[in-house]
Every structure is written in C-alpha cells, then in structure tokens.
Motif scaffolding. Structure first.
Motif, PDB file in Angstrom:
ATOM      1  N   PHE A   1      -1.348  12.333  -4.533  1.00 14.75           N
ATOM      2  CA  PHE A   1      -0.323  11.293  -4.505  1.00 14.75           C
ATOM      3  C   PHE A   1      -0.771  10.122  -5.366  1.00 14.75           C
ATOM      4  O   PHE A   1      -1.887   9.603  -5.189  1.00 14.75           O
ATOM      5  CB  PHE A   1      -0.058  10.814  -3.079  1.00 14.75           C
ATOM      6  CG  PHE A   1       0.569  11.842  -2.191  1.00 14.75           C
ATOM      7  CD1 PHE A   1       1.912  12.158  -2.313  1.00 14.75           C
ATOM      8  CD2 PHE A   1      -0.187  12.521  -1.245  1.00 14.75           C
ATOM      9  CE1 PHE A   1       2.491  13.124  -1.507  1.00 14.75           C
ATOM     10  CE2 PHE A   1       0.387  13.475  -0.430  1.00 14.75           C
ATOM     11  CZ  PHE A   1       1.729  13.789  -0.569  1.00 14.75           C
ATOM     12  N   VAL A   2       0.096   9.723  -6.295  1.00 11.99           N
ATOM     13  CA  VAL A   2      -0.142   8.533  -7.115  1.00 11.99           C
ATOM     14  C   VAL A   2       0.942   7.527  -6.758  1.00 11.99           C
ATOM     15  O   VAL A   2       2.130   7.874  -6.739  1.00 11.99           O
ATOM     16  CB  VAL A   2      -0.093   8.864  -8.617  1.00 11.99           C
ATOM     17  CG1 VAL A   2      -0.466   7.634  -9.439  1.00 11.99           C
ATOM     18  CG2 VAL A   2      -1.026  10.027  -8.936  1.00 11.99           C
ATOM     19  N   PHE A   3       0.561   6.296  -6.477  1.00  9.27           N
ATOM     20  CA  PHE A   3       1.527   5.373  -5.894  1.00  9.27           C
ATOM     21  C   PHE A   3       1.294   3.938  -6.343  1.00  9.27           C
ATOM     22  O   PHE A   3       0.206   3.569  -6.813  1.00  9.27           O
ATOM     23  CB  PHE A   3       1.441   5.430  -4.356  1.00  9.27           C
ATOM     24  CG  PHE A   3       0.053   5.207  -3.825  1.00  9.27           C
ATOM     25  CD1 PHE A   3      -0.440   3.929  -3.620  1.00  9.27           C
ATOM     26  CD2 PHE A   3      -0.775   6.285  -3.545  1.00  9.27           C
ATOM     27  CE1 PHE A   3      -1.729   3.733  -3.154  1.00  9.27           C
ATOM     28  CE2 PHE A   3      -2.065   6.105  -3.081  1.00  9.27           C
ATOM     29  CZ  PHE A   3      -2.544   4.809  -2.878  1.00  9.27           C
ATOM     30  N   ALA A   4       2.355   3.155  -6.197  1.00  8.45           N
ATOM     31  CA  ALA A   4       2.293   1.696  -6.381  1.00  8.45           C
ATOM     32  C   ALA A   4       2.860   1.064  -5.119  1.00  8.45           C
ATOM     33  O   ALA A   4       3.948   1.427  -4.678  1.00  8.45           O
ATOM     34  CB  ALA A   4       3.091   1.266  -7.601  1.00  8.45           C
TER      35      ALA A   4
ATOM     36  N   ALA B   1       6.923   2.983  -5.701  1.00  7.63           N
ATOM     37  CA  ALA B   1       7.037   4.098  -6.641  1.00  7.63           C
ATOM     38  C   ALA B   1       5.930   5.085  -6.296  1.00  7.63           C
ATOM     39  O   ALA B   1       4.819   4.675  -5.950  1.00  7.63           O
ATOM     40  CB  ALA B   1       6.908   3.631  -8.088  1.00  7.63           C
ATOM     41  N   ALA B   2       6.227   6.368  -6.382  1.00 11.25           N
ATOM     42  CA  ALA B   2       5.225   7.376  -6.034  1.00 11.25           C
ATOM     43  C   ALA B   2       5.517   8.673  -6.770  1.00 11.25           C
ATOM     44  O   ALA B   2       6.675   9.003  -7.043  1.00 11.25           O
ATOM     45  CB  ALA B   2       5.202   7.622  -4.525  1.00 11.25           C
ATOM     46  N   VAL B   3       4.446   9.395  -7.092  1.00  9.03           N
ATOM     47  CA  VAL B   3       4.543  10.692  -7.758  1.00  9.03           C
ATOM     48  C   VAL B   3       3.634  11.673  -7.020  1.00  9.03           C
ATOM     49  O   VAL B   3       2.521  11.318  -6.614  1.00  9.03           O
ATOM     50  CB  VAL B   3       4.125  10.604  -9.238  1.00  9.03           C
ATOM     51  CG1 VAL B   3       4.060  11.993  -9.860  1.00  9.03           C
ATOM     52  CG2 VAL B   3       5.091   9.743 -10.019  1.00  9.03           C
ATOM     53  N   ARG B   4       4.108  12.900  -6.856  1.00  5.44           N
ATOM     54  CA  ARG B   4       3.327  13.961  -6.211  1.00  5.44           C
ATOM     55  C   ARG B   4       2.887  14.964  -7.263  1.00  5.44           C
ATOM     56  O   ARG B   4       3.703  15.560  -7.964  1.00  5.44           O
ATOM     57  CB  ARG B   4       4.175  14.644  -5.139  1.00  5.44           C
ATOM     58  CG  ARG B   4       3.441  15.681  -4.296  1.00  5.44           C
ATOM     59  CD  ARG B   4       4.405  16.219  -3.238  1.00  5.44           C
ATOM     60  NE  ARG B   4       3.766  17.151  -2.334  1.00  5.44           N
ATOM     61  CZ  ARG B   4       3.687  18.468  -2.526  1.00  5.44           C
ATOM     62  NH1 ARG B   4       4.214  18.989  -3.628  1.00  5.44           N
ATOM     63  NH2 ARG B   4       3.098  19.244  -1.630  1.00  5.44           N
TER      64      ARG B   4
ATOM     65  N   PRO C   1       6.169  -8.868  -8.777  1.00  3.31           N
ATOM     66  CA  PRO C   1       5.367  -9.304  -9.930  1.00  3.31           C
ATOM     67  C   PRO C   1       4.013  -8.608  -9.993  1.00  3.31           C
ATOM     68  O   PRO C   1       3.493  -8.351 -11.075  1.00  3.31           O
ATOM     69  CB  PRO C   1       5.201 -10.812  -9.701  1.00  3.31           C
ATOM     70  CG  PRO C   1       5.391 -10.996  -8.220  1.00  3.31           C
ATOM     71  CD  PRO C   1       6.385  -9.963  -7.809  1.00  3.31           C
ATOM     72  N   ASN C   2       3.437  -8.298  -8.829  1.00  4.05           N
ATOM     73  CA  ASN C   2       2.139  -7.630  -8.769  1.00  4.05           C
ATOM     74  C   ASN C   2       2.206  -6.481  -7.775  1.00  4.05           C
ATOM     75  O   ASN C   2       2.872  -6.584  -6.736  1.00  4.05           O
ATOM     76  CB  ASN C   2       1.039  -8.607  -8.340  1.00  4.05           C
ATOM     77  CG  ASN C   2       0.931  -9.791  -9.274  1.00  4.05           C
ATOM     78  OD1 ASN C   2       0.547  -9.654 -10.426  1.00  4.05           O
ATOM     79  ND2 ASN C   2       1.282 -10.974  -8.786  1.00  4.05           N
ATOM     80  N   VAL C   3       1.510  -5.403  -8.085  1.00  3.65           N
ATOM     81  CA  VAL C   3       1.459  -4.258  -7.180  1.00  3.65           C
ATOM     82  C   VAL C   3       0.039  -3.705  -7.156  1.00  3.65           C
ATOM     83  O   VAL C   3      -0.777  -3.987  -8.046  1.00  3.65           O
ATOM     84  CB  VAL C   3       2.435  -3.136  -7.595  1.00  3.65           C
ATOM     85  CG1 VAL C   3       3.878  -3.575  -7.432  1.00  3.65           C
ATOM     86  CG2 VAL C   3       2.157  -2.678  -9.021  1.00  3.65           C
ATOM     87  N   GLU C   4      -0.236  -2.908  -6.127  1.00 10.96           N
ATOM     88  CA  GLU C   4      -1.521  -2.214  -6.010  1.00 10.96           C
ATOM     89  C   GLU C   4      -1.311  -0.747  -6.360  1.00 10.96           C
ATOM     90  O   GLU C   4      -0.434  -0.082  -5.803  1.00 10.96           O
ATOM     91  CB  GLU C   4      -2.064  -2.346  -4.588  1.00 10.96           C
ATOM     92  CG  GLU C   4      -2.379  -3.794  -4.202  1.00 10.96           C
ATOM     93  CD  GLU C   4      -2.809  -3.926  -2.754  1.00 10.96           C
ATOM     94  OE1 GLU C   4      -2.567  -2.985  -1.967  1.00 10.96           O
ATOM     95  OE2 GLU C   4      -3.401  -4.968  -2.401  1.00 10.96           O
ATOM     96  N   ILE C   5      -2.110  -0.245  -7.305  1.00  6.80           N
ATOM     97  CA  ILE C   5      -1.991   1.121  -7.798  1.00  6.80           C
ATOM     98  C   ILE C   5      -3.161   1.944  -7.270  1.00  6.80           C
ATOM     99  O   ILE C   5      -4.300   1.474  -7.215  1.00  6.80           O
ATOM    100  CB  ILE C   5      -2.012   1.151  -9.340  1.00  6.80           C
ATOM    101  CG1 ILE C   5      -0.924   0.231  -9.904  1.00  6.80           C
ATOM    102  CG2 ILE C   5      -1.815   2.571  -9.852  1.00  6.80           C
ATOM    103  CD1 ILE C   5       0.464   0.647  -9.570  1.00  6.80           C
TER     104      ILE C   5
ATOM    105  N   THR D   1      -8.394   1.027  -5.483  1.00  6.78           N
ATOM    106  CA  THR D   1      -7.075   0.408  -5.608  1.00  6.78           C
ATOM    107  C   THR D   1      -7.138  -0.676  -6.672  1.00  6.78           C
ATOM    108  O   THR D   1      -8.020  -1.535  -6.645  1.00  6.78           O
ATOM    109  CB  THR D   1      -6.632  -0.201  -4.267  1.00  6.78           C
ATOM    110  OG1 THR D   1      -6.567   0.833  -3.284  1.00  6.78           O
ATOM    111  CG2 THR D   1      -5.263  -0.843  -4.402  1.00  6.78           C
ATOM    112  N   VAL D   2      -6.208  -0.618  -7.618  1.00 12.37           N
ATOM    113  CA  VAL D   2      -6.207  -1.543  -8.757  1.00 12.37           C
ATOM    114  C   VAL D   2      -5.005  -2.473  -8.650  1.00 12.37           C
ATOM    115  O   VAL D   2      -3.873  -2.009  -8.498  1.00 12.37           O
ATOM    116  CB  VAL D   2      -6.167  -0.779 -10.092  1.00 12.37           C
ATOM    117  CG1 VAL D   2      -6.180  -1.765 -11.260  1.00 12.37           C
ATOM    118  CG2 VAL D   2      -7.323   0.200 -10.182  1.00 12.37           C
TER     119      VAL D   2
END
Length: 417
Positions: free
Chosen positions: A327-330, A340-343, A371-375, A396-397
């Motif tokens: 799982f890749v997510f913001a 937002a997320a991708v599997r 304005p800011n998110v954690e990836i 987490t970025v």
C-alpha cells in the motif's frame, strides 16, 4: 441540546432545495432548476459509489478487472441519466451565468454558516450562557415538526434574548428555508449581541451581507455593497463577502473580476467552500475561452500530483513473496484516513507512481485540499490496509503538495513493531 441539533440538521437538509425559489420566475424555469438539481444528485451518487469501489479495490476485496467493469457501468448509468434530462434543461430560460451563481450561493450558505458555527460557535468562546431545554420533545415523547422546532427555538430566544448562538442557529435555519428577511433580522441580532472584537464577528458580517443580497432577490444594491465593504475592511479575505462580489461580477459578464474575487476567497476557504469556488472559477474560465478572450492561468485549479519512487531495501528481499500486497498512501498531517492510495504487489517494485486527486478515497477528501501530507509505503503481511505488527514499511515523509518538483523516494526498510 442533542434533540435541538437533530431538529436543526433536519431543517438544513430539507431546506437546501428551497434556495432556488427567489430565482425562479415561471413554471418552465422551475422545471429546469429541478432537473439541474437531479443531475447534481446523480453525480453525487456516482462519486459516492465510485469511492466505495475504490475503497474495496484498495482493501483487496475487488480485482482490478472487476473494478474497471463496475466503474464503466457506473459511468454508463451516469451518462444515461444525464441524456434523459438534457432536453428539458437546455430548453430552460435560465442562463448559464444565473445557474452557476445560484448553485454557488446555494452551496456557500450552509457551508459558511455551519463551518463558522462549528469552528467558533461554542458558548465558551462567545462568553454567553446557553440554556436550552434538555429534551426537545413533547410530554408524550414525540419529536416536533419543522415548524414546531423553529417555534421552540424562538420561544427560547424570547426568554433569553442575549443568546447569540441561538440567534445564529435561527438565522441560518431561516436562510436555508428561503425566509431571507427573517434570516437577515436574526443575523442583525447576532451582530448586536456579539462584541465587535469577537473572532466570529466578521464571519457573521459576511453572512449578514449575503442575507441582504438574497432578501433583495439577488440584487447587488448600495446597502449590500456597503455591508460587503464594511466586512472586507475588517477582513480582506472574508470568504462570503468575496464570494458575493464574484457572483455579482459573473452575472454582469465581468468574468476576469469574478475569477479574481473567487481566487482571493480561496485563500481563506474551508475545503467544501473551496470546491464550490473552484467550480465557479472553472465555469468563468470556460466562458472567457468561448468569448475568445485571454484565459488567465489559475494555479489553484491544477490537480495536485505527487510523483513517487517506491522500492524495497535488498536486505529484506529473502523474507518477502512477490504477491504480497503493498500500500502506497498520502495522509493528512496527523490524520489516519488516506486522501490518496494505491495498491501494488511486491513483484511490481521498484516502480514510479503518481498520487493525485483521481485516487481520492472520497470526493470530499482530496489531495489538493491539503497543503501538506504524509507519504508512506507498507508491505501488508495480512493483505489488509490497517498496519499490523510484522508489516514492513518505509519512513513517513512530510511533503508540501504544491511545491514538489522531484519524485519522492520511499524505501521500505523497517519492520512495524
């Protein structure tokens, strides 16, 4: 108190459809407005169902092929619904300028009213007493009707006329019911009670200006302009006042001015109001293009997109199967629900992907609204989106959504405790 809020919530939901009444002059125009409303409802239902499918796909409960087939079916149904209604809508005497203005105002009323209330409307902040009855029920336990709920609130205000919160709730209720004169009078009561240095004061001034505008049949006369000026003198970014100026400019075909007012309002708008303002801006830009006029660049309309490079630390390779879920997510900063997320699967890594608004979990939770998110990226040993002990993840970025130029590197290199 709880029962009062239930009653007010019901009033708001029931009243939204009446926002269009002052702008409808004939039976033919009424029919067109109803068709436009149905189209908007169909779109909302489409977006909701699409979000559910997306969630199922991300959770691993829906294969990609099945997801695409169901998505195509939803899109076909939406197009069929739209084609059924297009004839009656296009034959309406409502012009596109009037329709956009009405829709924008209809959305801004409940958004600005309840957004302002929930942010600033506590009794502690107002420094005033709030003494509602514990139960808004009759002695036989029945719930009051809409009219009875209003009357009960009016009775409370007669007993406690200095209750600013009560007057505010009554004002927004009247506005949503289309009783604009009563709404204006109630907003005036709030302004008379609140101290001018209260944080809520300027917001109520903007809503008072909006009430005057509606009460005058959607006309921008000197009284409305003066109230808008007083509001913007105190707060140049007050959303409701700027929204009104944009609507007035749009209706007069001063499209460049409308875009300018709405862009300025975006700087201080809550997410839902921002979506409404962006819709107005987009429509104004389309009309500028149709008229052959220069179309200004509006960066605020750009779809947010974050480029990611996702890989796995080679030292973890021996313990991972190629079909395990990634799982890749913001997520919003400090939040839990992804915007937002991708599997993916381990076998697809390393790879480069893009997170954008098309991957939003719900239409109301988009990447562009933050304005800011954690990836982050995580290999789920169970195949479920929820993190569990033994999963593998990246650091987490924190990224600024609108300031990215280079891809963000995510390396899955640690074990979830």
């Amino acid at each position: 108190m709880i029962q009062l809020w239930v009653g007010i919530a019901l009033l708001t939901l029931l009243a939204l459809s009446f926002i269009f009444v002052p702008f409808i002059q004939a039976k033919k125009v009424q029919s067109a407005a109803m068709n436009v409303d149905r189209t908007r409802q169909n779109i909302e239902i489409f977006e909701e169902r699409l979000s559910e499918l997306e969630a199922e796909r991300v959770a691993g409960n829906l294969q990609e092929k099945d997801y695409e087939e169901l998505k195509l079916e939803l899109e076909k149904n939406l197009l069929e619904d739209a084609s059924d209604e297009v004839q009656s809508v296009t034959s309406s005497s409502i012009g596109s300028k009037q329709l956009v203005a009405v829709v924008l105002m209809a959305l801004l009323i409940p958004i600005s009213a309840f957004g302002l209330y929930f942010q600033h409307g506590s009794a502690h902040q107002l420094q005033m007493s709030m003494e509602y009855p514990e139960q808004l029920r009759f002695e036989n336990g029945e719930q009051p009707t809409v009219e009875e709920a209003i009357q009960m609130l009016v009775s409370e205000l007669q007993a406690n006329p200095q209750n600013a919160e009560g007057w505010y709730i009554l004002a927004t209720t009247y506005m949503n019911l289309g009783e604009f004169d009563k709404g204006v009078a109630s907003f005036k009561q709030v302004l008379d009670i609140l101290p001018e240095d209260a944080t809520q004061y300027v917001g109520v001034m903007g809503q008072y200006a909006q009430g005057l505008y509606f009460a005058k049949g959607g006309k921008m006369d000197e009284e409305v302009r003066q109230q808008i000026k007083l509001t913007l003198d105190r707060e140049p970014l007050e959303v409701t006042a700027l929204g009104l100026l944009g609507i007035d400019a749009f209706e007069q075909n001063r499209l460049e001015d409308a875009v300018g007012f709405w862009r300025k309002a975006l700087q201080n708008a809550e997410p839902d109001a921002a979506d409404s303002l962006k819709a107005g801006i987009q429509r104004a830009l389309e009309q500028l293009a149709q008229q052959g006029k220069p179309v200004p660049d509006v960066p605020e309309l750009a779809i947010a997109s974050i480029q990611l490079s996702v890989s796995i630390d080679p030292q973890l390779g021996d313990n991972i199967a190629a079909d395990q879920v990634v799982f890749v997510f913001a997520k919003p900063v400090g939040g839990r629900i992804p915007v937002a997320a991708v599997r993916l699967t381990v076998g697809e890594l390393p790879t480069t992907i893009s997170l954008d608004d098309s991957l939003a979990m719900t239409p109301q939770a988009k990447l562009s609204l933050h304005p800011n998110v954690e990836i982050g990226a995580r290999i789920s040993m169970s195949g479920q989106p929820q993190a569990a002990s033994g999963d593998l993840q990246s650091a987490t970025v924190l990224v600024a959504v609108k300031e990215l130029s280079e891809p963000v590197n995510l390396v899955i290199d640690r074990i979830v405790d």
